[in-house]
Scaffold this motif. Structure first.
Motif, PDB file in Angstrom:
ATOM      1  N   PRO A 154       5.002  16.617   0.391  1.00 39.95           N
ATOM      2  CA  PRO A 154       3.851  16.741  -0.523  1.00 39.95           C
ATOM      3  C   PRO A 154       4.206  17.274  -1.906  1.00 39.95           C
ATOM      4  CG  PRO A 154       3.690  18.346   1.262  1.00 39.95           C
ATOM      5  CD  PRO A 154       4.865  17.475   1.560  1.00 39.95           C
ATOM      6  N   VAL A 155       5.298  18.011  -2.008  1.00 34.17           N
ATOM      7  CA  VAL A 155       5.736  18.539  -3.299  1.00 34.17           C
ATOM      8  C   VAL A 155       6.296  17.426  -4.181  1.00 34.17           C
ATOM      9  CG1 VAL A 155       7.535  20.012  -4.293  1.00 34.17           C
ATOM     10  CG2 VAL A 155       6.152  20.847  -2.414  1.00 34.17           C
ATOM     11  N   SER A 156       6.837  16.389  -3.552  1.00 36.32           N
ATOM     12  CA  SER A 156       7.483  15.308  -4.298  1.00 36.32           C
ATOM     13  C   SER A 156       6.511  14.498  -5.142  1.00 36.32           C
ATOM     14  CB  SER A 156       8.208  14.372  -3.335  1.00 36.32           C
ATOM     15  OG  SER A 156       9.194  15.050  -2.626  1.00 36.32           O
ATOM     16  N   LEU A 157       5.289  14.365  -4.683  1.00 37.55           N
ATOM     17  CA  LEU A 157       4.323  13.521  -5.396  1.00 37.55           C
ATOM     18  C   LEU A 157       3.972  14.056  -6.788  1.00 37.55           C
ATOM     19  CD1 LEU A 157       2.909  10.863  -4.989  1.00 37.55           C
ATOM     20  CD2 LEU A 157       0.989  12.112  -4.010  1.00 37.55           C
ATOM     21  N   PRO A 158       3.589  15.338  -6.953  1.00 34.99           N
ATOM     22  CA  PRO A 158       3.315  15.815  -8.321  1.00 34.99           C
ATOM     23  C   PRO A 158       4.547  15.777  -9.230  1.00 34.99           C
ATOM     24  CG  PRO A 158       2.643  17.473  -6.703  1.00 34.99           C
ATOM     25  CD  PRO A 158       3.258  16.353  -5.955  1.00 34.99           C
ATOM     26  N   ILE A 159       5.718  15.990  -8.649  1.00 32.70           N
ATOM     27  CA  ILE A 159       6.945  15.919  -9.451  1.00 32.70           C
ATOM     28  C   ILE A 159       7.169  14.492  -9.922  1.00 32.70           C
ATOM     29  CG2 ILE A 159       9.454  16.160  -9.343  1.00 32.70           C
ATOM     30  CD1 ILE A 159       8.985  18.565  -7.480  1.00 32.70           C
ATOM     31  N   TYR A 160       6.937  13.520  -9.045  1.00 32.93           N
ATOM     32  CA  TYR A 160       7.063  12.107  -9.405  1.00 32.93           C
ATOM     33  C   TYR A 160       6.090  11.756 -10.531  1.00 32.93           C
ATOM     34  CZ  TYR A 160       6.560   7.032  -8.880  1.00 32.93           C
ATOM     35  OH  TYR A 160       6.484   5.690  -9.110  1.00 32.93           O
ATOM     36  N   TRP A 161       4.850  12.199 -10.404  1.00 37.28           N
ATOM     37  CA  TRP A 161       3.853  11.904 -11.435  1.00 37.28           C
ATOM     38  C   TRP A 161       4.207  12.554 -12.766  1.00 37.28           C
ATOM     39  CZ3 TRP A 161      -0.672  13.038  -7.638  1.00 37.28           C
ATOM     40  CH2 TRP A 161      -0.936  11.898  -6.894  1.00 37.28           C
ATOM     41  N   ALA A 162       4.724  13.780 -12.730  1.00 33.15           N
ATOM     42  CA  ALA A 162       5.101  14.456 -13.977  1.00 33.15           C
ATOM     43  C   ALA A 162       6.268  13.737 -14.655  1.00 33.15           C
ATOM     44  CB  ALA A 162       5.470  15.914 -13.693  1.00 33.15           C
ATOM     45  N   ALA A 163       7.271  13.347 -13.877  1.00 34.47           N
ATOM     46  CA  ALA A 163       8.410  12.623 -14.457  1.00 34.47           C
ATOM     47  C   ALA A 163       7.957  11.264 -14.985  1.00 34.47           C
ATOM     48  CB  ALA A 163       9.518  12.454 -13.421  1.00 34.47           C
ATOM     49  N   ARG A 164       7.065  10.619 -14.280  1.00 39.76           N
ATOM     50  CA  ARG A 164       6.538   9.323 -14.734  1.00 39.76           C
ATOM     51  C   ARG A 164       5.771   9.472 -16.044  1.00 39.76           C
ATOM     52  NH1 ARG A 164       2.045   5.473 -12.198  1.00 39.76           N
ATOM     53  NH2 ARG A 164       2.733   3.578 -13.227  1.00 39.76           N
ATOM     54  N   LYS A 165       4.962  10.524 -16.134  1.00 48.32           N
ATOM     55  CA  LYS A 165       4.192  10.777 -17.355  1.00 48.32           C
ATOM     56  C   LYS A 165       5.125  11.022 -18.542  1.00 48.32           C
ATOM     57  CE  LYS A 165       0.522  12.107 -19.718  1.00 48.32           C
ATOM     58  NZ  LYS A 165      -0.250  11.105 -20.398  1.00 48.32           N
ATOM     59  N   ILE A 166       6.170  11.818 -18.334  1.00 50.50           N
ATOM     60  CA  ILE A 166       7.130  12.073 -19.411  1.00 50.50           C
ATOM     61  C   ILE A 166       7.832  10.787 -19.816  1.00 50.50           C
ATOM     62  CG2 ILE A 166       9.308  13.233 -19.970  1.00 50.50           C
ATOM     63  CD1 ILE A 166       8.324  15.559 -18.169  1.00 50.50           C
ATOM     64  N   SER A 167       8.241   9.985 -18.843  1.00 47.28           N
ATOM     65  CA  SER A 167       8.940   8.740 -19.139  1.00 47.28           C
ATOM     66  C   SER A 167       8.056   7.764 -19.917  1.00 47.28           C
ATOM     67  CB  SER A 167       9.411   8.090 -17.838  1.00 47.28           C
ATOM     68  OG  SER A 167       9.985   6.838 -18.093  1.00 47.28           O
ATOM     69  N   ILE A 168       6.805   7.632 -19.509  1.00 47.40           N
ATOM     70  CA  ILE A 168       5.883   6.714 -20.185  1.00 47.40           C
ATOM     71  C   ILE A 168       5.541   7.211 -21.587  1.00 47.40           C
ATOM     72  CG2 ILE A 168       3.507   5.845 -20.138  1.00 47.40           C
ATOM     73  CD1 ILE A 168       3.824   5.634 -17.071  1.00 47.40           C
ATOM     74  N   GLU A 169       5.363   8.517 -21.695  1.00 49.43           N
ATOM     75  CA  GLU A 169       4.978   9.087 -22.987  1.00 49.43           C
ATOM     76  C   GLU A 169       6.039   8.878 -24.068  1.00 49.43           C
ATOM     77  OE1 GLU A 169       2.199  10.804 -25.364  1.00 49.43           O
ATOM     78  OE2 GLU A 169       1.934  10.499 -23.212  1.00 49.43           O
ATOM     79  N   PHE A 170       7.296   8.897 -23.665  1.00 51.44           N
ATOM     80  CA  PHE A 170       8.397   8.790 -24.641  1.00 51.44           C
ATOM     81  C   PHE A 170       9.166   7.487 -24.496  1.00 51.44           C
ATOM     82  CE2 PHE A 170       7.728  13.344 -23.956  1.00 51.44           C
ATOM     83  CZ  PHE A 170       7.399  13.699 -25.248  1.00 51.44           C
ATOM     84  N   LYS A 171       8.521   6.436 -24.035  1.00 52.11           N
ATOM     85  CA  LYS A 171       9.168   5.142 -23.868  1.00 52.11           C
ATOM     86  C   LYS A 171       9.538   4.581 -25.233  1.00 52.11           C
ATOM     87  CE  LYS A 171       9.357   2.611 -20.350  1.00 52.11           C
ATOM     88  NZ  LYS A 171      10.372   2.773 -19.331  1.00 52.11           N
ATOM     89  N   ILE A 172      10.759   4.048 -25.331  1.00 49.28           N
ATOM     90  CA  ILE A 172      11.228   3.438 -26.579  1.00 49.28           C
ATOM     91  C   ILE A 172      10.612   2.048 -26.674  1.00 49.28           C
ATOM     92  CG2 ILE A 172      13.221   2.575 -27.831  1.00 49.28           C
ATOM     93  CD1 ILE A 172      14.856   4.751 -26.565  1.00 49.28           C
ATOM     94  N   ASP A 173      10.079   1.726 -27.843  1.00 48.22           N
ATOM     95  CA  ASP A 173       9.394   0.449 -28.057  1.00 48.22           C
ATOM     96  C   ASP A 173      10.368  -0.706 -28.249  1.00 48.22           C
ATOM     97  OD1 ASP A 173       7.383  -1.344 -28.440  1.00 48.22           O
ATOM     98  OD2 ASP A 173       6.888  -0.686 -30.462  1.00 48.22           O
ATOM     99  N   ASN A 174      11.542  -0.478 -28.782  1.00 43.67           N
ATOM    100  CA  ASN A 174      12.571  -1.506 -29.056  1.00 43.67           C
ATOM    101  C   ASN A 174      12.092  -2.610 -29.985  1.00 43.67           C
ATOM    102  OD1 ASN A 174      14.548  -0.273 -27.571  1.00 43.67           O
ATOM    103  ND2 ASN A 174      14.050  -1.376 -25.695  1.00 43.67           N
TER     104      ASN A 174
END
Length: 177
Positions: A154-174
């Protein structure tokens, strides 16, 4: 189209956010009595290393996994390097498997994180309890290794969502419009 300076500062800020998340996970993992069930506690740094490797690729994920492993080794007061090597290899492998064979979903990540938690904890138990021949090794397996792996799910799910949010927020547009 973004300027080179803006892209670089965005990437630096993304890795600062991942580092702050790693420090938070380290504090949560080392906090005495937090979400503890008997001797078992959930793992926080392992799912973080795996989540970052899923979103950032093999090389960056392996490096971040090694850093998370070093942090885990240091805070656990253990021989430095074993968990760093394990997390580096697992992060690389998980990133490659997700990119090549699996869909990037939360359910798949939970299964991968649970499997990796069992793998890391069993290796730890094998090298530090079973092989040296401690008499209570099987009790340690039943009352620490397996519950710790289950508590990590159960701890893995919020960590996954937080990492996903960071990745999406700073995605390079290219430069794609």
């Amino acid at each position: 189209m973004e300027s080179r300076r803006k892209r670089k500062s965005s990437q630096i800020f993304k890795w600062v956010c991942y580092t702050l998340l790693m420090l938070l996970c380290t504090v949560l993992q080392t906090m005495p009595g937090l979400f503890q069930l008997g001797a078992a506690k959930p793992l926080y740094l392992l799912p973080l290393a795996l989540a970052v490797s899923v979103f950032e690729g093999e090389f960056a994920g392996a490096i971040f996994g090694a850093v998370c492993g070093l942090m885990w080794d240091y805070t656990a007061g253990r021989t430095v390097g074993m968990l760093a090597l394990e997390l580096m290899i697992l992060s690389f492998a998980v990133s490659a498997v997700v990119q090549l064979y699996l869909k990037d979903t939360a359910q798949n990540f939970l299964l991968i994180a649970a499997g990796c938690a069992v793998l890391v904890l069993v290796c730890d138990w094998l090298f530090f309890y079973y092989m040296p021949g401690y008499s209570g090794a099987w009790n340690r397996f039943l009352w620490f290794v397996l519950p710790s792996a289950v508590l990590s799910i159960p701890v893995s799910l919020p960590i996954y969502w937080a990492a996903r949010k960071i990745s999406i927020e700073f995605k390079i547009d290219n430069g794609v419009v």
